[in-house]
Design a protein around this motif. Structure first.
Motif, PDB file in Angstrom:
ATOM      1  N   ALA A 413      13.410   4.809  -8.739  1.00  0.00           N
ATOM      2  CA  ALA A 413      14.140   4.153  -9.845  1.00  0.00           C
ATOM      3  C   ALA A 413      13.920   2.645  -9.799  1.00  0.00           C
ATOM      4  O   ALA A 413      13.716   1.980 -10.830  1.00  0.00           O
ATOM      5  N   HIS A 414      13.956   2.097  -8.571  1.00  0.00           N
ATOM      6  CA  HIS A 414      13.699   0.664  -8.429  1.00  0.00           C
ATOM      7  C   HIS A 414      12.274   0.327  -8.847  1.00  0.00           C
ATOM      8  O   HIS A 414      12.007  -0.701  -9.482  1.00  0.00           O
ATOM      9  N   LEU A 496       9.089   1.729   1.163  1.00  0.00           N
ATOM     10  CA  LEU A 496       8.647   1.032   2.367  1.00  0.00           C
ATOM     11  C   LEU A 496       9.242  -0.375   2.452  1.00  0.00           C
ATOM     12  O   LEU A 496       9.550  -0.862   3.543  1.00  0.00           O
ATOM     13  N   LEU A 497       9.376  -1.037   1.293  1.00  0.00           N
ATOM     14  CA  LEU A 497      10.023  -2.350   1.284  1.00  0.00           C
ATOM     15  C   LEU A 497      11.479  -2.233   1.733  1.00  0.00           C
ATOM     16  O   LEU A 497      11.987  -3.071   2.482  1.00  0.00           O
ATOM     17  N   GLN A 502       5.666  -2.194   7.057  1.00  0.00           N
ATOM     18  CA  GLN A 502       4.411  -2.738   6.536  1.00  0.00           C
ATOM     19  C   GLN A 502       3.314  -1.693   6.695  1.00  0.00           C
ATOM     20  O   GLN A 502       3.282  -0.933   7.668  1.00  0.00           O
ATOM     21  N   VAL A 503       2.386  -1.641   5.738  1.00  0.00           N
ATOM     22  CA  VAL A 503       1.249  -0.714   5.784  1.00  0.00           C
ATOM     23  C   VAL A 503      -0.037  -1.522   5.794  1.00  0.00           C
ATOM     24  O   VAL A 503      -0.253  -2.364   4.907  1.00  0.00           O
ATOM     25  N   ASP A 504      -0.904  -1.247   6.798  1.00  0.00           N
ATOM     26  CA  ASP A 504      -2.251  -1.819   6.844  1.00  0.00           C
ATOM     27  C   ASP A 504      -3.221  -0.731   6.395  1.00  0.00           C
ATOM     28  O   ASP A 504      -3.371   0.303   7.069  1.00  0.00           O
ATOM     29  N   ALA A 542       9.630  -6.515  12.333  1.00  0.00           N
ATOM     30  CA  ALA A 542       8.318  -7.147  12.536  1.00  0.00           C
ATOM     31  C   ALA A 542       7.315  -6.194  13.178  1.00  0.00           C
ATOM     32  O   ALA A 542       6.099  -6.381  13.051  1.00  0.00           O
ATOM     33  N   LYS A 543       7.816  -5.182  13.901  1.00  0.00           N
ATOM     34  CA  LYS A 543       6.924  -4.254  14.595  1.00  0.00           C
ATOM     35  C   LYS A 543       6.734  -2.936  13.834  1.00  0.00           C
ATOM     36  O   LYS A 543       6.042  -2.038  14.322  1.00  0.00           O
ATOM     37  N   ARG A 544       7.363  -2.818  12.681  1.00  0.00           N
ATOM     38  CA  ARG A 544       7.228  -1.571  11.904  1.00  0.00           C
ATOM     39  C   ARG A 544       5.942  -1.642  11.077  1.00  0.00           C
ATOM     40  O   ARG A 544       5.941  -2.066   9.922  1.00  0.00           O
TER      41      ARG A 544
END
Length: 626
Positions: A413-414, A496-497, A502-504, A542-544
């Motif tokens: 929805a967002h 994810l946000l 974070q996705v690389d 920061a580590k996710r």
């Protein structure tokens, strides 16, 4: 005629072989004579006198029987001499006198321990001249009928084997095989022996036998007999006795003459002689000449051993003899053959010959057929069950996707609200810009461009959602694995946000083509990314970090890996995680990875954990290239 000539040559060869055997035996015994004369056991001498010439089939068969029995029962030191009178073809008194003078001179000074005579003429010759030729030796006779000796008062030292040659029983056998017979024809030649046979046959059969008329054919050339057989009416019994000589004075071996007649006969030919079988005779009530020879040899051995109490006459066993080939040739019902009959040239049917093998093969075929039918129905059942399982798998995958989308409903929805809000803000700005004077067309163009981009973004989200909501998709098509990864991440951007993850993304090639189903593979990637995010929820933001990579392997297959830096998975639990209802999350049903593995296997690929990773976990998705 060529066939009969060949048979004659054959029997000549057999006769000569028998004569050669006797000659070799004679040579061996003569070599031992010197030893025998000084030893305790003197040499025994045996004289064989045949009425006919050496190639006559009956003589050959008697010689075979004699050889078989004499080799077993005769003393070891023995000399055997053979003579063939041939008086049936040359019956004149002058010829008999010459034979007497010749044999008297030939065996002058010799004595015999026993004389064996084959045929009635040979018996008479031996009785008349045994003193001059054989030194008055005892006689053992054979191949004579009871009629031949009935009126003779035989001396006590004359013993023998009597043959029946039963005409009445032979005709009775013929009537059994041909119950609808209308006529009996009896054939005899023109020699004195042939005429004696006609007299004997008339005494037994008369003008009718068992109500069937009897016709006697004699004093005809061989061609006349053949024409009679060739033109014989149906339902005729053709009995051939002996033809030593025909009306033209031509001499014959009776078997050969009978063979010529049988070769052209349109009705079965019968005989009282076993020697006629193989030359065309169909049946007869006979005793074999070989059996005559065997009994004569046994009786002679007893005489040589001094047993003078043996019965003066014995009878050779006889019985019905039937040629199977002739039965088949003339269409005689095999059921009419007497059960005690001896059948020669028997050629059973394929069923009779190979019945056990055929039954075994049929059993194997039936079992194989039953197995094939069972396997066919089993395969149909498996196909049906597989289809049902596929439907259930697709339904379960659909439910899993909808459940996942339900969980992501806030993020989705967002994701849709952002472009819609932007579109609304840009539209209001554009309206206000229209009221300004002067109008800034450049800024208005930028506003409209932003509206278009935001609209496309919202449209893309809706399209991806629609694909994921489609039920029961199964078809595969060429697609880009990189595209599946990027579109899935687009759906998950807001989620994810929110999770501060974070996705690389590392794509090996710009276009990695596979044969796949986009919604199903998006479901797999979506599940793997969410599992990775859940594994790192206890870690600092920061580590996710989730690493997604695609690459092409050396063997041509394509790989997509999803790596997280979470707590990892205990080695003993790795194998169980792809099983249904197994999960590391308390609130989960444990179906996600099981469904993902099922989807991947349907694509011909594999899904596994990389056991070489020391921190976190890495899932490897392998698919065949398009």
């Amino acid at each position: 005629m060529g066939s009969n000539r060949a048979k004659s040559v054959k029997y000549q060869a057999i006769g000569l072989a028998c004569a050669l055997f006797l000659a070799v035996s004679l040579t061996a015994f003569v070599a031992k004579q010197a030893v025998a004369q000084v030893g305790p056991h003197p040499v025994s001498r045996v004289l064989l006198i045949y009425e006919n010439e050496s190639t006559l089939t009956a003589a050959v068969e008697v010689a075979q029987g004699l050889r078989a029995s004499m080799s077993k029962a005769m003393p070891a030191d023995i000399e055997i001499y053979s003579e063939y009178l041939d008086t049936v073809r040359f019956p004149s008194p002058a010829n008999v006198a010459r034979l007497t003078d010749y044999l008297t001179s030939k065996y002058q000074g010799m004595t015999f321990d026993v004389i064996l005579t084959i045929g009635p003429g040979a018996l008479k010759f031996a009785l008349d001249h045994r003193t001059a030729i054989g030194g008055g030796a005892p006689i053992v006779f054979g191949a004579v009928t009871d009629n031949s000796i009935r009126n003779n008062n035989l001396p006590a030292d004359v013993k023998g084997v009597v043959s029946h040659f039963d005409v009445g029983k032979t005709i009775g056998l013929a009537l059994t095989l041909q119950p609808d017979t209308k006529q009996i024809v009896v054939v005899t030649g023109s020699s004195a022996f042939d005429k004696s046979w006609q007299v004997s046959a008339r005494a037994t059969l008369r003008d009718a036998y068992s109500g069937v008329p009897v016709t006697y054919l004699s004093n005809l050339p061989i061609e006349g007999f053949m024409d009679a057989a060739r033109n014989a009416a149906d339902q005729t019994i053709f009995l051939v006795l002996t033809i030593f000589e025909d009306a033209d004075g031509r001499k014959f071996i009776p078997r050969d003459a009978a063979g010529k007649i049988a070769a052209v006969a349109r009705v079965p030919v019968y005989s009282v002689y076993s020697s006629y079988f193989g030359a065309g005779a169909t049946a007869g009530y006979v005793g074999t000449f070989q059996a005559v020879g065997e009994q004569m040899g046994s009786l002679a051995a007893r005489v040589l051993k001094g047993d003078l109490n043996a019965s003066q006459t014995s009878f050779v066993g006889d019985g019905p003899l039937v040629d199977w080939l002739q039965v088949r040739h003339f269409g005689i019902d095999p059921e009419r053959i007497p059960r005690n009959a001896e059948i020669v040239n028997f050629q059973p049917s394929v069923w009779e010959r190979y019945r056990p093998q055929i039954l075994a093969i049929l059993a194997v075929i039936v079992l194989q057929t039953a197995t094939i039918v069972a396997l066919f129905f089993e395969r149909r059942r498996k196909v049906r069950l597989q289809a049902e399982l596929n439907l259930e798998r697709l339904e379960l995958a659909y439910i899993s996707r909808t459940a996942q989308l339900g969980e992501l409903s806030g993020a989705l929805a967002h994701e849709l609200n952002q472009p819609l809000t932007s579109i609304l803000a840009n539209a209001e700005s554009g309206r206000r810009l229209l009221d300004s004077d002067p109008l800034d067309s450049g800024e208005l163009r930028e506003i409209l461009g932003d509206i278009v981009l935001d609209n496309r973004r919202a449209s893309t989200v809706i399209i991806q959602l629609r694909r994921l909501m489609i039920r029961g998709e199964t078809s595969l098509a060429s697609m880009d694995l990189n595209h599946a990864a990027t579109t899935t991440l687009a759906l998950l951007r807001s989620e994810l946000l929110a999770r501060q993850t974070q996705v690389d993304l590392a794509l090996d090639l710009p276009d990695v083509r596979i044969q796949g189903n986009l919604p199903q593979l998006q479901q797999v990637i979506l599940n793997l990314v969410l599992n990775a995010a859940d594994a790192m929820r206890h870690m600092p933001p920061a580590k996710r970090i989730i690493a997604i990579e695609t690459r092409k392997r050396e063997n041509g297959t394509l790989e997509l890996t999803v790596t997280d830096l979470g707590v990892g998975i205990a080695p003993e639990r790795v194998a169980d995680l792809f099983k249904p209802f197994v999960s590391t999350k308390k609130a989960s049903l444990g179906l996600g990875l099981a469904i993902c593995k099922s989807i991947v296997q349907a694509h011909g690929g594999t899904l596994r954990f990389d056991d070489s990773v020391r921190q976190g976990a890495r899932v490897i998705l392998t698919l065949p290239a398009a």
